[in-house]
Design a protein around this motif. Structure first.
Motif, PDB file in Angstrom:
ATOM      1  N   ASP A 219       0.816  -1.218   0.000  1.00  0.00           N
ATOM      2  CA  ASP A 219       0.000   0.000   0.000  1.00  0.00           C
ATOM      3  C   ASP A 219       0.846   1.262   0.000  1.00  0.00           C
ATOM      4  OD1 ASP A 219      -2.308  -1.521   0.049  1.00  0.00           O
ATOM      5  OD2 ASP A 219      -2.350  -1.607   2.250  1.00  0.00           O
ATOM      6  N   ASN A 220       2.157   1.103   0.142  1.00  0.00           N
ATOM      7  CA  ASN A 220       3.050   2.267   0.153  1.00  0.00           C
ATOM      8  C   ASN A 220       4.233   2.049  -0.783  1.00  0.00           C
ATOM      9  OD1 ASN A 220       3.947   4.791   0.876  1.00  0.00           O
ATOM     10  ND2 ASN A 220       4.914   4.131   2.774  1.00  0.00           N
ATOM     11  N   GLY A 221       3.919   1.538  -1.977  1.00  0.00           N
ATOM     12  CA  GLY A 221       4.938   1.411  -3.012  1.00  0.00           C
ATOM     13  C   GLY A 221       6.056   0.445  -2.695  1.00  0.00           C
ATOM     14  N   ASP A 222       5.768  -0.626  -1.934  1.00  0.00           N
ATOM     15  CA  ASP A 222       6.781  -1.627  -1.578  1.00  0.00           C
ATOM     16  C   ASP A 222       7.824  -1.093  -0.599  1.00  0.00           C
ATOM     17  OD1 ASP A 222       6.278  -4.164  -2.371  1.00  0.00           O
ATOM     18  OD2 ASP A 222       7.720  -4.208  -4.017  1.00  0.00           O
ATOM     19  N   GLU A 223       7.476  -0.072   0.171  1.00  0.00           N
ATOM     20  CA  GLU A 223       8.429   0.432   1.169  1.00  0.00           C
ATOM     21  C   GLU A 223       8.701  -0.656   2.196  1.00  0.00           C
ATOM     22  OE1 GLU A 223       8.210   3.703   4.653  1.00  0.00           O
ATOM     23  OE2 GLU A 223       8.260   4.526   2.612  1.00  0.00           O
ATOM     24  N   ARG A 224       9.970  -0.845   2.512  1.00  0.00           N
ATOM     25  CA  ARG A 224      10.374  -1.877   3.478  1.00  0.00           C
ATOM     26  C   ARG A 224      10.099  -1.348   4.890  1.00  0.00           C
ATOM     27  NH1 ARG A 224      15.911  -3.890   5.374  1.00  0.00           N
ATOM     28  NH2 ARG A 224      15.656  -6.134   5.723  1.00  0.00           N
ATOM     29  N   THR A 225       9.135  -1.977   5.553  1.00  0.00           N
ATOM     30  CA  THR A 225       8.595  -1.468   6.809  1.00  0.00           C
ATOM     31  C   THR A 225       8.913  -2.409   7.956  1.00  0.00           C
ATOM     32  OG1 THR A 225       6.766  -0.443   5.588  1.00  0.00           O
ATOM     33  CG2 THR A 225       6.467  -0.745   7.964  1.00  0.00           C
ATOM     34  N   LEU A 226       9.549  -1.892   9.009  1.00  0.00           N
ATOM     35  CA  LEU A 226       9.842  -2.701  10.185  1.00  0.00           C
ATOM     36  C   LEU A 226       8.572  -2.860  11.009  1.00  0.00           C
ATOM     37  CD1 LEU A 226      12.064  -4.149  11.803  1.00  0.00           C
ATOM     38  CD2 LEU A 226      12.468  -2.000  13.017  1.00  0.00           C
ATOM     39  N   LEU A 227       8.292  -4.089  11.408  1.00  0.00           N
ATOM     40  CA  LEU A 227       7.061  -4.389  12.131  1.00  0.00           C
ATOM     41  C   LEU A 227       7.262  -4.303  13.645  1.00  0.00           C
ATOM     42  CD1 LEU A 227       5.844  -7.500  10.085  1.00  0.00           C
ATOM     43  CD2 LEU A 227       4.985  -5.147   9.926  1.00  0.00           C
ATOM     44  N   TYR A 228       6.256  -3.736  14.316  1.00  0.00           N
ATOM     45  CA  TYR A 228       6.242  -3.657  15.784  1.00  0.00           C
ATOM     46  C   TYR A 228       4.960  -4.304  16.294  1.00  0.00           C
ATOM     47  CZ  TYR A 228      10.133  -0.373  15.659  1.00  0.00           C
ATOM     48  OH  TYR A 228      11.362   0.202  15.471  1.00  0.00           O
ATOM     49  N   LYS A 229       5.034  -4.908  17.462  1.00  0.00           N
ATOM     50  CA  LYS A 229       3.867  -5.568  18.060  1.00  0.00           C
ATOM     51  C   LYS A 229       3.148  -4.597  18.991  1.00  0.00           C
ATOM     52  CE  LYS A 229       6.673  -8.707  19.516  1.00  0.00           C
ATOM     53  NZ  LYS A 229       7.262  -9.853  20.233  1.00  0.00           N
ATOM     54  N   ARG A 230       1.858  -4.417  18.762  1.00  0.00           N
ATOM     55  CA  ARG A 230       1.057  -3.556  19.632  1.00  0.00           C
ATOM     56  C   ARG A 230      -0.356  -4.115  19.715  1.00  0.00           C
ATOM     57  NH1 ARG A 230       3.756   0.896  16.729  1.00  0.00           N
ATOM     58  NH2 ARG A 230       5.467   1.616  18.035  1.00  0.00           N
ATOM     59  N   ASP A 231      -0.821  -4.271  20.951  1.00  0.00           N
ATOM     60  CA  ASP A 231      -2.212  -4.679  21.207  1.00  0.00           C
ATOM     61  C   ASP A 231      -2.589  -5.964  20.472  1.00  0.00           C
ATOM     62  OD1 ASP A 231      -2.488  -2.357  22.745  1.00  0.00           O
ATOM     63  OD2 ASP A 231      -3.034  -1.176  20.969  1.00  0.00           O
ATOM     64  N   GLY A 232      -1.687  -6.916  20.456  1.00  0.00           N
ATOM     65  CA  GLY A 232      -1.980  -8.203  19.850  1.00  0.00           C
ATOM     66  C   GLY A 232      -1.823  -8.249  18.344  1.00  0.00           C
ATOM     67  N   GLY A 233      -1.523  -7.093  17.724  1.00  0.00           N
ATOM     68  CA  GLY A 233      -1.321  -7.042  16.282  1.00  0.00           C
ATOM     69  C   GLY A 233       0.050  -6.488  15.952  1.00  0.00           C
ATOM     70  N   PHE A 234       0.199  -6.038  14.720  1.00  0.00           N
ATOM     71  CA  PHE A 234       1.474  -5.515  14.247  1.00  0.00           C
ATOM     72  C   PHE A 234       1.252  -4.171  13.554  1.00  0.00           C
ATOM     73  CE2 PHE A 234       1.934 -10.028  14.618  1.00  0.00           C
ATOM     74  CZ  PHE A 234       3.249 -10.239  15.024  1.00  0.00           C
TER      75      PHE A 234
ATOM     76  N   ASP B 123       3.457  -0.417  11.805  1.00  0.00           N
ATOM     77  CA  ASP B 123       4.731   0.217  11.472  1.00  0.00           C
ATOM     78  C   ASP B 123       5.134   1.105  12.644  1.00  0.00           C
ATOM     79  OD1 ASP B 123       3.113   2.464  11.313  1.00  0.00           O
ATOM     80  OD2 ASP B 123       3.369   2.750   9.156  1.00  0.00           O
ATOM     81  N   ARG B 124       6.292   1.719  12.556  1.00  0.00           N
ATOM     82  CA  ARG B 124       6.818   2.486  13.678  1.00  0.00           C
ATOM     83  C   ARG B 124       5.869   3.599  14.118  1.00  0.00           C
ATOM     84  NH1 ARG B 124      12.103   3.152  15.491  1.00  0.00           N
ATOM     85  NH2 ARG B 124      12.908   2.085  13.635  1.00  0.00           N
ATOM     86  N   LYS B 125       5.243   4.273  13.156  1.00  0.00           N
ATOM     87  CA  LYS B 125       4.387   5.416  13.459  1.00  0.00           C
ATOM     88  C   LYS B 125       2.942   5.013  13.784  1.00  0.00           C
ATOM     89  CE  LYS B 125       7.037   8.579  10.513  1.00  0.00           C
ATOM     90  NZ  LYS B 125       7.006   9.451   9.311  1.00  0.00           N
ATOM     91  N   GLY B 126       2.624   3.748  13.566  1.00  0.00           N
ATOM     92  CA  GLY B 126       1.251   3.320  13.816  1.00  0.00           C
ATOM     93  C   GLY B 126       0.290   3.727  12.715  1.00  0.00           C
TER      94      GLY B 126
END
Length: 547
Positions: free
Chosen positions: A296-311, A313-316
Motif C-alpha cells: 500500500d506504500n509502493g513496496d516500502e520496506r517497513t519494520l514491524l512492531y507488536k502492539r495490542d496483539g497485532g502488528f 509500522d513504527r508510526k502506527g
C-alpha cells in the motif's frame, strides 16, 4: 613467492576481540563453538547431519540457486557446488550488502575468507564444503550501497555515486537503475582512474556486466561471479522471490513464536551489557525483528512492531493482525524480509551452515542470537572472523622506507610521525628559537605588568591582554616561518600524503574505503591472485600484501 607481513589490526569491537582471542571465558556461552578449535568443526558437522530434516528442502534450494547463478554467469565449478548442495553438503557462508560494482575491498576480503574457510574445512573433515555468498539485496539503505571510492590520477580520493531512484524506500534489489545511469557511472569511473594498460579491459568488463542489469544487486552478483566464479563461489540474493517461497515456513515460525524470540533477544542484550560490552544491534522492545514490503506504500520496506496483539509500522499509520500477516505470507511470501537478528536464523534454516564468516561488527551482534536459535530448536554455527588485507604498492613501500615509516606508524600515528620528520629537517631550530623568544618576552614583560598594576589595579587586565596579543603575533610569525620553511619539502610532503592516501584513505582503513577497481586498473587480476595466495587463518587476522 608472495611477500606479506602480519599486523594486529585494532578492532573497535571489544566483544569481537574477546571472542577471537578467547580472552574472556564468560562470553563462550554466547557463541558455543569457536573457529580456532578444530574439534568444534567435527562436532558441528555431526550436529548438521542429525538435524537435516528441520531445514528447507535441499533440492528445491539448489533449483533456486541454479537459476540465480546461471543468470549471473555462474561457472561450471559453481554449478558443481550447487549440485553438492542438493545432496545436503554443508556450507561456509557469509555475505554483504550489495554495493556499486563490488563496493569496498572488505567485500573481496569476505569472499576470499569464505573460500578459504570452505577449503580448509573440507580438507579437515574429508567432505566437500560449499562456499556461499549471501547478497543482502533486501537491505534498503541506498546511501550505504550506492557508491565506490577510487584514487584519481591527481592522487585524490573520489566518491562515485549512483543517485537513488524515485519512490519509497524499498530494497536495493528492487531499486531500479537505468542503462543510462550505468553508462554515466562507467564514464565517471573512466574519467577518475589513471591511465594504465588494464584500464580499457576493466571498463569494458564493467560496461558488459552492466548490460541488462536492473539493480545494484544484479551487477554486484555479476562482478563477484567474474572474480570468484572459477573458485566455485555460490551466490544468492536474499530478496530473490523464489528464495522467499522456501523461507515461508520459517517466517511463519517467526511470526507465531515472535514473543519467545523477542524475549530471547532482550535477555541476550541484558546479558551482554552485564558482561560490560556495548550492543552492536538495536534490541527494541516490541520489535518483531521482521520487515514487510508494504504494497500500500509502493513496496516500502517497513519494520514491524507488536502492539495490542497485532502488528504496526513504527508510526502506527499502518497495521495488520497476526492472521492478516500469515495470509500475506501464504499468498505473497516475497513481501517478508529479515532484519539483522533474524537473518542468521533464516540462513541456518535454508542451508546446513557449518560456519559463517563475519566481520568485526557482525561477530559482536551475533552474540545476541544464541537464545533465539535455541527457541527454534537450532544452534548457532561456528563463527569465523573474516581475514583482512592491506595492499601496498611498490612505490608506497619505497616511500615508507625513505621516511622510515612502519605500517603501524601509518595506521596509528601518521600525523605525529610526519611532523616529527619535518622537525628533524629543521636545522635552523625554528620552534626552539621562537620558544626562547616567547619565554624571554614573558619574563621581561612581567616586571612591567607588575609595575602597571601597582600604579592602577585596573591596568593588570589590560596588561595581560596586551601580553597575550604580543605572544599571538610572535606565534603568527612562527607559523608563517614554519610554513615557508616547509615549502622546501613540498615534494616530500606529497610523498608522505600519498602514503596516507594509499593505506588510510579518508582516515579509514583501506578496506573500508577503496573499491577493487583501483588495483584492477593498475595490476589486472594479479592483486587478487596475491590475496588468494595468502595462507588462510580460521581466526582471521590482518595481512599486509606487497604488490
Amino acid at each position: 613467492m608472495i611477500s606479506t607481513e602480519t599486523y594486529q589490526l585494532k578492532s573497535a569491537q571489544p566483544l569481537t576481540e574477546a571472542y577471537t582471542n578467547r580472552t574472556d571465558p564468560r562470553i563462550e556461552a554466547l557463541y558455543g563453538y569457536h573457529a580456532g578449535n578444530e574439534q568444534d568443526w567435527t562436532k558441528r558437522l555431526d550436529s548438521l547431519r542429525k538435524n537435516g530434516s528441520t531445514r528447507a528442502d535441499a533440492s528445491s534450494l539448489a533449483e533456486v540457486l541454479r537459476a540465480y547463478n546461471e543468470k549471473a554467469g555462474g561457472s561450471a565449478k559453481t554449478m558443481e557446488g550447487i549440485e553438492l548442495l542438493s545432496g545436503g553438503a554443508p556450507v561456509v557462508i557469509g555475505g554483504q550488502q550489495a554495493s556499486l560494482w563490488t563496493g569496498p575491498l572488505l567485500v573481496i576480503h569476505k569472499a576470499v575468507s569464505i573460500l578459504g574457510a570452505a577449503k580448509s574445512a573440507g580438507q579437515q573433515l574429508g567432505t566437500p564444503v560449499v562456499p556461499v555468498f549471501w547478497i543482502a539485496g533486501e537491505d534498503h539503505d541506498w546511501d550505504e550501497a550506492n557508491h565506490a571510492y577510487v584514487i584519481t590520477a591527481e592522487q585524490e580520493l573520489s566518491k562515485l555515486t549512483a543517485e537513488r531512484p524515485q519512490g519509497p524506500r524499498t530494497s536495493v534489489s528492487r531499486s531500479l537503475v537505468s542503462e543510462e545511469q550505468w553508462r554515466q557511472l562507467a564514464d565517471e569511473l573512466e574519467q577518475a582512474l589513471p591511465h594504465s594498460e588494464f584500464k580499457g579491459p576493466l571498463l569494458e568488463q564493467i560496461r558488459q556486466s552492466s548490460e541488462h542489469c536492473s539493480s545494484l544487486s544484479e551487477l554486484f552478483a555479476k562482478m563477484l561471479t567474474m572474480l570468484f566464479g572459477n573458485d566455485g563461489l555460490v551466490l544468492l540474493d536474499a530478496d530473490d522471490p523464489q528464495l522467499r517461497k522456501l523461507e515461508a515456513p520459517m517466517f511463519q515460525q517467526m511470526l507465531l513464536r515472535n514473543d519467545e524470540l523477542e524475549e530471547a533477544y532482550v535477555s541476550a542484550a541484558h546479558h551482554v551489557k552485564e558482561l560490560g560490552y556495548a550492543l552492536q544491534a538495536d534490541v527494541n522492545e516490541g520489535s518483531a525483528n521482521l520487515f514487510l514490503f508494504n504494497k500500500d506504500n509502493g513496496d516500502e520496506r517497513t519494520l514491524l512492531y507488536k502492539r495490542d496483539g497485532g502488528f504496526e509500522d513504527r508510526k502506527g499509520s499502518a497495521s495488520w493482525s497476526k492472521e492478516e500477516l500469515l495470509q500475506i505470507l501464504e499468498e505473497h511470501p516475497q513481501q517478508f524480509s529479515n532484519n539483522v537478528l533474524t537473518r542468521p536464523i533464516m540462513q541456518d534454516y535454508l542451508f546446513p551452515v557449518l560456519a559463517t564468516v563475519l566481520g568485526p561488527g557482525e561477530i559482536a551482534y551475533w552474540a545476541l542470537t544464541g537464545g533465539a536459535f535455541r527457541v527454534l530448536g537450532m544452534e548457532m554455527p561456528i563463527i569465523v572472523p573474516r581475514m583482512s588485507f592491506t595492499l601496498i604498492e611498490g612505490t608506497i613501500a619505497k616511500y615508507m622506507t625513505k621516511y622510515e615509516l612502519s605500517f603501524a606508524d601509518v595506521m596509528e600515528r601518521f600525523e605525529e610521525r610526519k611532523e616529527q620528520w619535518l622537525k628533524e629537517q629543521d636545522e635552523l631550530a625554528i620552534e626552539q628559537k621562537f620558544g626562547e623568544v616567547k619565554t624571554a618576552f614573558a619574563e621581561m614583560y612581567e616586571p612591567l605588568l607588575q609595575m602597571a598594576s601597582n600604579i592602577q589595579p585596573g591596568l593588570a587586565k589590560l596588561g595581560d591582554t596586551n601580553k597575550q596579543k604580543i605572544l599571538e603575533q610572535i606565534g603568527f610569525l612562527e607559523s608563517k616561518t614554519t610554513d615557508a620553511f616547509n615549502k622546501q619539502f613540498e615534494a616530500s610532503i606529497r610523498q608522505l600524503e600519498r602514503i596516507r592516501l594509499a593505506i588510510l584513505p579518508g582516515g579509514k582503513p583501506q578496506e573500508r574505503m577503496l573499491t577493487m577497481a583501483v588495483y584492477w586498473n593498475r595490476y589486472g587480476d594479479a592483486w587478487l591472485q596475491k590475496i588468494m595466495e595468502v595462507p588462510y587463518c580460521r581466526t582471521g587476522g590482518h595481512e599486509i600484501v606487497f604488490l
